[in-house]
Design an enzyme around this catalytic site. Structure first.
Site, short mmCIF file in Angstrom:
data_model
loop_
_atom_site.label_atom_id
_atom_site.label_comp_id
_atom_site.label_asym_id
_atom_site.label_seq_id
_atom_site.Cartn_x
_atom_site.Cartn_y
_atom_site.Cartn_z
N GLU A 187 -36.22 80.17 -13.37
CA GLU A 187 -36.76 81.37 -12.72
C GLU A 187 -35.71 81.87 -11.74
O GLU A 187 -34.98 81.09 -11.13
CB GLU A 187 -38.06 81.07 -11.95
CG GLU A 187 -39.22 80.70 -12.83
CD GLU A 187 -39.36 79.20 -12.98
OE1 GLU A 187 -38.78 78.45 -12.16
OE2 GLU A 187 -40.05 78.76 -13.91
N TYR B 185 -26.62 84.12 -15.59
CA TYR B 185 -27.44 83.43 -16.59
C TYR B 185 -27.35 84.11 -17.96
O TYR B 185 -27.32 83.43 -18.99
CB TYR B 185 -28.89 83.36 -16.09
CG TYR B 185 -29.04 82.66 -14.76
CD1 TYR B 185 -28.25 81.55 -14.44
CD2 TYR B 185 -29.93 83.11 -13.80
CE1 TYR B 185 -28.36 80.91 -13.22
CE2 TYR B 185 -30.05 82.46 -12.56
CZ TYR B 185 -29.26 81.37 -12.29
OH TYR B 185 -29.38 80.74 -11.08
#
Length: 199
Positions: A134, A146
């Site tokens: 998250e 990411y």
């Protein structure tokens, strides 16, 4: 712990490590690192983990993988801690619990170096085929990192984080990286490593 990579830090009272020149040395997290890790936490997280929680994580062995980024000393051995990251293994999936870098060392690919090591470690674990995490909806720098590693957003968690803009809660973007054991992912990691000049 919630995932963070480029969280803003308050004005520091402690002397910060210098921004890294050479690539950081990545080593397994040990108890001796925890005091410096917690100093970083207090700069980047509204609710840092307690020492007891870290000690419990380190005792979980094969269920956890944690790595620390250190500045290289004159002899090449690890010196001061400038970042860390790790993941837990749950039901055959890896959940990245945190990627944190000292504010003075952000923007020098320390987080990317940690992510590379975490992905390499995950690929060595039999049966582990996916990683998830998250990230704050406002943390676009971390989201770019990411995505570079192959993560894609799949949904959000409303009001997941405290300490958002204006003191309000902030949504978390949920991201997944599948097929980490594939040749395609191996090629991606090799390209990332080459771009950073590391083996």
């Amino acid at each position: 712990m919630s995932t963070a990579h480029t969280a803003a830090a308050p004005a520091g009272r402690r002397r910060a490590p210098a921004a890294p020149g050479p690539a950081p040395v990545i080593v397994p997290m040990r108890r001796k690192h925890l005091r410096e890790i917690r100093r970083i936490d207090k700069l980047v997280y509204p609710r840092p983990w307690s020492m007891a929680l870290y000690l419990d994580e380190l005792q979980r062995g094969g269920e956890r993988v944690y790595r620390v980024a250190c500045t290289p000393g004159p002899d090449g051995r690890p010196a001061g801690v400038i970042g860390y990251g790790g993941f837990m293994i749950v039901a055959g999936e890896g959940h990245i619990t945190s990627v944190a870098v000292h504010p003075h060392c952000q923007g020098h690919r320390v987080g990317a170096r940690l992510m590379l090591e975490l992905h390499r470690e995950a690929r060595r674990i039999d049966g582990l085929e996916a990683l998830t995490l998250e990230v704050r909806s406002s943390n676009t720098a971390a989201q770019r990192l990411y995505r570079w590693f192959g993560y894609a957003p799949v949904g959000s968690r409303k009001n997941y984080y405290r300490g958002g803009p204006g003191g309000k809660r902030e949504d978390a973007l949920v991201m997944w990286c599948h097929d980490i054991g594939s040749d395609e992912h191996s090629t991606r990691l090799d390209g990332i490593a080459a771009s950073m000049g590391v083996q």
